[in-house]
Scaffold this active site. Structure first.
Site, PDB file in Angstrom:
ATOM      1  N   PRO A 137     -23.336 -21.876-107.090  1.00  0.00           N
ATOM      2  CA  PRO A 137     -22.041 -22.553-106.973  1.00  0.00           C
ATOM      3  C   PRO A 137     -21.890 -23.419-105.725  1.00  0.00           C
ATOM      4  O   PRO A 137     -21.128 -23.112-104.813  1.00  0.00           O
ATOM      5  CB  PRO A 137     -21.052 -21.388-106.981  1.00  0.00           C
ATOM      6  CG  PRO A 137     -21.818 -20.263-106.357  1.00  0.00           C
ATOM      7  CD  PRO A 137     -23.236 -20.437-106.810  1.00  0.00           C
ATOM      8  N   CYS A 138     -22.588 -24.544-105.714  1.00  0.00           N
ATOM      9  CA  CYS A 138     -22.519 -25.461-104.580  1.00  0.00           C
ATOM     10  C   CYS A 138     -21.103 -26.020-104.407  1.00  0.00           C
ATOM     11  O   CYS A 138     -20.736 -26.438-103.306  1.00  0.00           O
ATOM     12  CB  CYS A 138     -23.546 -26.577-104.729  1.00  0.00           C
ATOM     13  SG  CYS A 138     -23.535 -27.404-106.317  1.00  0.00           S
ATOM     14  N   HIS A 139     -20.297 -25.985-105.462  1.00  0.00           N
ATOM     15  CA  HIS A 139     -18.916 -26.469-105.356  1.00  0.00           C
ATOM     16  C   HIS A 139     -18.078 -25.577-104.440  1.00  0.00           C
ATOM     17  O   HIS A 139     -17.032 -26.002-103.970  1.00  0.00           O
ATOM     18  CB  HIS A 139     -18.270 -26.577-106.748  1.00  0.00           C
ATOM     19  CG  HIS A 139     -18.127 -25.283-107.464  1.00  0.00           C
ATOM     20  ND1 HIS A 139     -19.195 -24.665-108.096  1.00  0.00           N
ATOM     21  CD2 HIS A 139     -17.046 -24.488-107.654  1.00  0.00           C
ATOM     22  CE1 HIS A 139     -18.770 -23.543-108.648  1.00  0.00           C
ATOM     23  NE2 HIS A 139     -17.481 -23.405-108.399  1.00  0.00           N
TER      24      HIS A 139
END
Length: 188
Positions: A137-139
């Site tokens: 989950p780079c967001h």
């Protein structure tokens, strides 16, 4: 070893997963339209053939769809192939995988957690190369002071903010209206 891919609809648009015999080797967030999604997949995974999703991919699709509907889902258990990635990127992705839905860290906090304080920019580069967006989950990684930082998926920062909104993530330390209420009156 053969590679397969499939497109599937989510609350934010058509996403895709790419796999080999036993692991996910890539994920793709929505593009403007299906034709562009297929073009990007063909560029990134030229050997992948559109296929029916095997059971482990079906499970991944269900978990991703649930997360993007607003359910608190941890995707860290999904089988992803990280063997070809640099040691630095693997460390960054391991920290990102530990961030629960609705929570965020800064690039600097990720750098500190991998034992490389001062490597915030390198963390940003590694996240920009993330082959598994949404799963890794780079967001959920933001710039300092609540700023969004970048996002390489189609739609850029708007897509990042949309995903964080779905997860009801706080993107700032600034108290919300409800944080300033007396303890007895706070929402539970």
């Amino acid at each position: 070893m053969s590679q397969g891919f499939c497109l599937f609809d989510t609350a934010i648009g058509a996403c895709a997963l790419v796999w080999n015999a036993e692991r996910l080797i890539g994920a793709q967030l929505p593009e403007q339209d299906e034709a562009r999604a297929r073009q990007r997949l063909a560029r990134r995974y030229p050997e992948a053939v559109e296929s029916a999703a095997p059971p482990f991919v079906q499970d991944a699709i269900g978990a991703i769809m649930a997360l993007l509907r607003g359910e608190k889902r941890d995707l860290a258990h999904l089988p992803i192939e990280m063997d070809g990635l640099s040691a630095f990127n693997r460390k960054v992705y391991a920290v990102a995988l530990s961030i629960p839905p609705g929570e965020t860290l800064t690039y600097g906090e990720v750098a500190a957690r991998i034992g490389e304080p001062g490597a915030a920019r390198a963390v940003g580069v590694a996240l920009g190369e993330n082959p598994f967006p949404i799963i890794v989950p780079c967001h959920r990684v933001l710039a300092a002071n609540g700023k969004t930082g970048g996002f390489s998926a189609d739609g850029g920062v708007e897509t990042k903010l949309r995903m964080l909104t779905i997860e009801k993530a706080r993107t700032s330390d600034v108290p919300s209206l409800f944080d300033s209420l007396p303890l007895e009156a706070r929402r539970r």
